[in-house]
Design a protein around this motif. Structure first.
Motif, mmCIF file in Angstrom:
data_model
loop_
_atom_site.group_PDB
_atom_site.id
_atom_site.type_symbol
_atom_site.label_atom_id
_atom_site.label_comp_id
_atom_site.label_asym_id
_atom_site.label_seq_id
_atom_site.Cartn_x
_atom_site.Cartn_y
_atom_site.Cartn_z
ATOM 1 N N TYR A 1 -37.490 32.153 -14.746
ATOM 2 C CA TYR A 1 -38.229 30.892 -14.645
ATOM 3 C C TYR A 1 -37.359 29.703 -15.018
ATOM 4 O O TYR A 1 -36.296 29.837 -15.637
ATOM 5 N N VAL B 1 -38.166 25.741 -16.711
ATOM 6 C CA VAL B 1 -39.123 24.780 -17.268
ATOM 7 C C VAL B 1 -38.456 23.407 -17.279
ATOM 8 O O VAL B 1 -37.340 23.257 -17.791
ATOM 9 N N TYR C 1 -44.745 19.278 -19.003
ATOM 10 C CA TYR C 1 -43.716 20.219 -18.555
ATOM 11 C C TYR C 1 -44.202 20.948 -17.306
ATOM 12 O O TYR C 1 -45.400 21.197 -17.145
ATOM 13 N N GLU D 1 -43.500 24.475 -15.155
ATOM 14 C CA GLU D 1 -42.853 25.792 -15.147
ATOM 15 C C GLU D 1 -42.936 26.387 -13.748
ATOM 16 O O GLU D 1 -44.012 26.420 -13.138
ATOM 17 N N SER E 1 -41.936 29.944 -11.745
ATOM 18 C CA SER E 1 -41.646 31.322 -12.167
ATOM 19 C C SER E 1 -41.397 32.271 -11.003
ATOM 20 O O SER E 1 -41.679 31.947 -9.846
ATOM 21 N N PRO F 1 -43.138 23.217 -23.931
ATOM 22 C CA PRO F 1 -42.056 23.841 -23.158
ATOM 23 C C PRO F 1 -42.086 25.365 -23.161
ATOM 24 O O PRO F 1 -41.502 25.995 -22.277
ATOM 25 N N VAL G 1 -43.024 29.154 -22.529
ATOM 26 C CA VAL G 1 -43.763 29.837 -21.467
ATOM 27 C C VAL G 1 -45.065 30.375 -22.047
ATOM 28 O O VAL G 1 -45.127 30.790 -23.210
#
Length: 693
Positions: A420, A422, A430, A432, A434, A477, A479
C-alpha cells in the motif's frame, strides 16, 4: 454612482433592522420614522454620522452598501430621538453616538466573527443606548422627553382589537414607533417582501404572548407590553435568517421564543432598577445562545450564505443541495481508462463499520467478467499489473511494497492491506491505496506526488481474492484508521459526466480530465469585459456590457450594474453559482449552461438544477418557497446538457410548471470567452472583448 451608493447605503440601514437588504423597504421604514419628525431626524442623523466616519476609515464598499455596520447606529439615533426633547444638544448627542456605535460595531464584529463565529445582531445598539441612558442622569442640559406627547393616530388605536394592536405596536416598537399605524405598514412591507418573515413575525409574537399569558393570567397586560417585539426578532432571526427555513428551524424558533419569556421578565425587572428599557437584550441573549449551541452540535441547516430574503436563502440552499452533493474531500480516480466499481461505501463484503468509506475497482469485459480464459491465473485478470495513479497531490507518508501477490483462491489474512501507499493531503486527511503488485511501487516515504503521478501496479496482495484497486480516505496515517466520507472529483459513466459524486456498484467509469484549451477559454480575470449584442428572432434589440469583478471573499462575478453572476471552476467543471440582482441577460447566461464540463469529450450528457428565481415568476416562486420551507422535497427546475463538441453545448431547461422545455445553446469562442448564447428565441453574440489591465 457615488450618490446612488450613498442613498442605497442609507436605505439599507433601515431595512437591515428587519434582516432585509432592500432599499425600497428601507425607504418605507425611513418615511415611517418621520411620522414623528424628531424621531426621523435623529435616526437619519445617526446613520449619516456613522456612514461618513466609515467612509473616512475607508470601509469596504460592500459593507457600506449593505447597511451592516450602520443599522445599529440608526437604532441608537432612534432611541435618542424617541426619549429626549428635540434640540441642538440632542442632535449633537445623536451625531457622536452614531460614530461611537459604528466603532463599537466594528470592534465587536472582529471579535464575534473570529472567535465565536457569531453575528453581532443589535448588541452595539443595546450597549450604547444603555450607556447613553445611564449617562444622561448627570447631564442637566438634556431633558427627558417622556412628558412630551408622541405622534399617534387615536382612531386606529380605538378600533383595532387588542390582540392585533399588540402585534402591530410591537412591530412598530422595533423602530421606536409603537403605534398601530406603523405596525400595519411594516406588516404590509414584510408580507410583500417575504411571506416567511411575516409568518415568523406572527408566530413569534403570539407564541411569546401566549406563554406570558400562562404566567400572568391576563391578556390585557400581555398585549399592552410593547417589549414583546423581542419575540418577533427571535423568531425571525432563528426561523428564517441564520437558519435555513424549515420545520426544524421553525421549531427551534418557537422553542427559543418560549424560553425568552423568562429572560424578558428578568431583564425588565433588573433594568428597571436603573430606569433603562430592555431594548433588544433578550433577543440578543437568546438568539446568540441558540446559534452558538446549534453551531457546536453541527446542525445541518445553518445558513452558510444569507441572501436578501429567507426565500432566496432557501432557494440557494435547495439548489446547492442538489448541485453540490459531494464532500469537501474530493479525490481523483486512481487510474486511467475504464474500470468497474466492484464495491462502494458500506459494501457487501469488507467495507463495514469504521472502514465503510472505501471503493474497490476492477476491469470487466462486455460480459461483466474480470478475467479471460478460466481466471485461474493472476495474468488472466484484466486489472493485474495495470498502472495505479495518485488520486491527490500530497506527501507520501507510508509505503509497503514487498508482500507477494496471492494466487487465485487464496488471501493473506495477516496482512490485510497488502502492499500500500498512504499519502497526506494538505486539506487535512490521508488517502490509502492498497493491494499493489509485489515490488511495483515506485514512490517512497517523503516523496511529493501530484494528481496522476504513477504510484505502482495493480496487484493481488493482502486480503484480496482477485486483482483490484482499493482506495479510502482516512483520519490518520496508520493503515486500518477510521475512514471518512469522500467523493470523486469527476468521472464519466455511461456517457454521462459527473462532478464531485460517487458511482454505484457495477458502474463502468472513467476519469474526465479537464482539457487545457477549454479551461483557458473559461479562465476569466479581473477587469475582463465583454460586450454582447442581443437579438430576438434574429432582430437586434439591445447590447450590454459585463465586466469581471471580485467580491470581498475572493469569488469572481460578472457585473452589469443591474446584477452579479458568480462563477468559478471546481472538480474539472466551470460553474455559474448564483445570480444577485434582477438582470434578464445574466439570467439567460446562467440557464444556458449552469455548469460546463471542462472535458473535451464529445456527446457527453450532464445534468444540473436551477434556482426557482431563474425559471419562475416572483409571486409563484415565493409561494412555492414558502411551501418548500415546510417540505424540502419540493421539485426543482432541471437542466440537461450535452457537449456537442469541445466548443458547443446544447441544453434543455425543464421548469416544474411547464411541460415544454426551454432550449439553450452555448458556444465558446475559438480563443477566449463565450462567443454565442441562445435561450429560447433570444440570442446573444459576442461583439467586443476588453482584457483590461
Amino acid at each position: 454612482m457615488k450618490i446612488k451608493q450613498f442613498i442605497k447605503s442609507i436605505l439599507n440601514s433601515y431595512s437591515e433592522i428587519f434582516f432585509l437588504e432592500n432599499p425600497i423597504a428601507g425607504l418605507l421604514f425611513l418615511l415611517i420614522t418621520f411620522i414623528n419628525p424628531y424621531l426621523g431626524i435623529s435616526g437619519i442623523l445617526a446613520v449619516l454620522s456613522a456612514y461618513l466616519f466609515a467612509k473616512f476609515l475607508n470601509l469596504e464598499k460592500e459593507f457600506l452598501e449593505s447597511g451592516f455596520y450602520t443599522y445599529n447606529a440608526l437604532l441608537v439615533g432612534l432611541s435618542i430621538g424617541y426619549l429626549f426633547k428635540f434640540g441642538i444638544l440632542t442632535l449633537f448627542l445623536v451625531f457622536i453616538s452614531g460614530i461611537l456605535t459604528l466603532v463599537f460595531s466594528m470592534f465587536l464584529y472582529s471579535i464575534f466573527s473570529y472567535y465565536l463565529k457569531l453575528p453581532i445582531l443589535s448588541i452595539p445598539f443595546t450597549v450604547i443606548s444603555s450607556i447613553i441612558y445611564l449617562s444622561v442622569a448627570g447631564y442637566t442640559n438634556l431633558f427627558i422627553d417622556a412628558l412630551y406627547p408622541h405622534f399617534n393616530i387615536l382612531v386606529l388605536e380605538e378600533i383595532t382589537p387588542q390582540f392585533l394592536s399588540g402585534f402591530f405596536k410591537s412591530l412598530g416598537a422595533i423602530i421606536f414607533s409603537p403605534y398601530v399605524f406603523t405596525g400595519i405598514i411594516i406588516s404590509i412591507v414584510l408580507f410583500f417582501i417575504s411571506r416567511i418573515l411575516f409568518f415568523l413575525a406572527l408566530i413569534g409574537y403570539y407564541i411569546g404572548a401566549f406563554t406570558i399569558y400562562l404566567f400572568k393570567g391576563s391578556f390585557y397586560n400581555v398585549f399592552s407590553d410593547i417589549s414583546s417585539f423581542n419575540f418577533i426578532l427571535i423568531a425571525v432571526a432563528l426561523g428564517g435568517i441564520f437558519l435555513i427555513p424549515s420545520i426544524k428551524s421553525y421549531f427551534i424558533a418557537i422553542t427559543a421564543v418560549i424560553t425568552s419569556t423568562i429572560v424578558l421578565s428578568a431583564t425588565k425587572s433588573f433594568w428597571s432598577f436603573y430606569g433603562i428599557p430592555v431594548f433588544t437584550l433578550p433577543f440578543n441573549l437568546i438568539t446568540l445562545m441558540f446559534l452558538y449551541v446549534i453551531g457546536i452540535v453541527g446542525f445541518p441547516y445553518i445558513a452558510k450564505i444569507i441572501r436578501k430574503t429567507p426565500e432566496e436563502t432557501l432557494d440557494l440552499f435547495l439548489t446547492s443541495q442538489k448541485r453540490f452533493q459531494g464532500t469537501e474531500r474530493g479525490i481523483h480516480l486512481p487510474f486511467a481508462g475504464e474500470w468497474t466499481v466492484w464495491q462502494g461505501f458500506d459494501g457487501k463484503w469488507t467495507h463495514k463499520g469504521q472502514l465503510k468509506y472505501a471503493y474497490d475497482f476492477v476491469i470487466t469485459d462486455e460480459n461483466g467478467k474480470t478475467y479471460t480464459n478460466e481466471g485461474l491465473n493472476l495474468t488472466d485478470y484484466y486489472a493485474f499489473r495495470k498502472p495505479v495513479l495518485s488520486p491527490i497531490r500530497g506527501r507520501v507518508v507510508k509505503v509497503i511494497s514487498d508482500l507477494p501477490d496471492n494466487e487465485i483462491g487464496t488471501v493473506d489474512k495477516e496482512n490485510n492491506w497488502g502492499n500500500y501507499v498512504v499519502i497526506y493531503d494538505e486539506r487535512g486527511f490521508y488517502v490509502e491505496i492498497s493491494h499493489f503488485a509485489q515490488d511495483s511501487i515506485k514512490v517512497k516515504v517523503g516523496d511529493w506526488v501530484e494528481v496522476g503521478t504513477f504510484l505502482g501496479l495493480c496487484g493481488n496482495s493482502g486480503y484480496s481474492p482477485q486483482p483490484h484497486i482499493h482506495v479510502q480516505v482516512q483520519l490518520y496515517p496508520e493503515v486500518g484508521s477510521p475512514t471518512l466520507p469522500f467523493s470523486f472529483v469527476s468521472f464519466i459513466s455511461n456517457n454521462e459526466f459527473f462532478s464531485n459524486d460517487l458511482p454505484k456498484e457495477g458502474e463502468k467509469i472513467k476519469p474526465a480530465f479537464a482539457d487545457r484549451s477549454k479551461t483557458n477559454k473559461l479562465s476569466f480575470y479581473l477587469d475582463n469585459s465583454f460586450i454582447y449584442e442581443v437579438f430576438i428572432d434574429n432582430k437586434k434589440i439591445d447590447e450590454f456590457e459585463m465586466s469581471v469583478k471580485m467580491a470581498v471573499d475572493g469569488t469572481f462575478y460578472f457585473d452589469t450594474g443591474k446584477g452579479k453572476l458568480y462563477f468559478g471552476k471546481a472538480n474539472e467543471t466551470f460553474y455559474f453559482y448564483r445570480l444577485d440582482g434582477f438582470d434578464e441577460y445574466l439570467k439567460d447566461i446562467f440557464i444556458s449552461a449552469p455548469k460546463i464540463p471542462l472535458t473535451s469529450e464529445k456527446n457527453v450528457i450532464f445534468k444540473d438544477f436551477l434556482p426557482f428565481k431563474l425559471t419562475t415568476s416572483k409571486i409563484l416562486k415565493d409561494f412555492i418557497l414558502f411551501i418548500a420551507s415546510f417540505n424540502h422535497s419540493v421539485g426543482l427546475s432541471k437542466y440537461e446538457g450535452k457537449t456537442i463538441n469541445e466548443k458547443i453545448i446544447e441544453g434543455k431547461v425543464y421548469s416544474i410548471f411547464s411541460k415544454k422545455p426551454i432550449l439553450t445553446k452555448l458556444e465558446l469562442d475559438d480563443v477566449f470567452g463565450i462567443k454565442k448564447i441562445k435561450v429560447g428565441n433570444r440570442t446573444y453574440k459576442l461583439k467586443t472583448i476588453n482584457f483590461g489591465g
